[in-house]
Design a protein around this motif. Sequence first.
Motif, short mmCIF file in Angstrom:
data_model
loop_
_atom_site.label_atom_id
_atom_site.label_comp_id
_atom_site.label_asym_id
_atom_site.label_seq_id
_atom_site.Cartn_x
_atom_site.Cartn_y
_atom_site.Cartn_z
N GLY A 127 0.89 -1.14 0.09
CA GLY A 127 -0.03 0.04 0.03
C GLY A 127 0.83 1.20 0.07
N ALA A 128 1.97 1.28 0.79
CA ALA A 128 2.82 2.43 0.81
C ALA A 128 3.53 2.55 -0.72
N LEU A 129 3.94 1.41 -1.10
CA LEU A 129 4.54 1.74 -2.48
C LEU A 129 3.49 2.26 -3.52
N LEU A 130 2.36 1.64 -3.26
CA LEU A 130 0.91 2.17 -4.24
C LEU A 130 0.85 3.69 -4.23
N ALA A 131 0.93 4.27 -2.99
CA ALA A 131 0.95 5.56 -3.02
C ALA A 131 1.83 6.44 -3.35
N GLU A 132 3.05 6.05 -3.46
CA GLU A 132 4.26 6.61 -3.98
C GLU A 132 4.37 6.36 -5.42
N GLU A 133 3.98 5.42 -5.92
CA GLU A 133 3.60 5.39 -7.45
C GLU A 133 2.70 6.13 -8.00
#
Length: 158
Positions: free
Chosen positions: A124-130
């Motif tokens: 989820g954190a990587l999703l938000a950053e991308e």
Amino acid sequence: MRQNSTDQRILGYLGRALSLELSAVQTYSTQARLVATWGLDGPAERLREEAHEELQHVERIIARMLALGAAPNGSQLRPALVGGDLLSLLQADYVFELELVGLYRDAARHGERIASRDDRVFFGALLAEEQAHARELIEWIAALEQPVEPPTRRRALR
Ligand SMILES: [Fe+2]
Ligand SMILES: [Fe+2]
């Protein structure tokens, strides 16, 4: 080395993510160098920063794989996205970032399905950053597409 309790699909998402993030590092590093040769120092610096952010994603994924007892195995490096002008580079980058968004969205949903809070939060954190990368690219593209404003009229010097 692999732990039996680790969900195999999670390892699959991590492997695909590693390949894509390494590809992103290669693409943004290449583009930074390319636009520097065109004399575009500002965009070159910004693309270098992107490469650095993607490298940090690589490091996080590797750390996660090691924590799960899996050897990092990114194996499908994409060719760098190149083009003849800044706008076409950024448009290709945007499509690539959307692919990462899709991967992390699927991975986060899978984490939720298997009730793995750690995986849901990690992806989820990587999703938000991308998603943020994709938004920034849209804004950058829009700024490039805007007609250049006429220079402000200088006050006549006496
Ligand atoms: Fe990334
Ligand atoms: Fe990104």
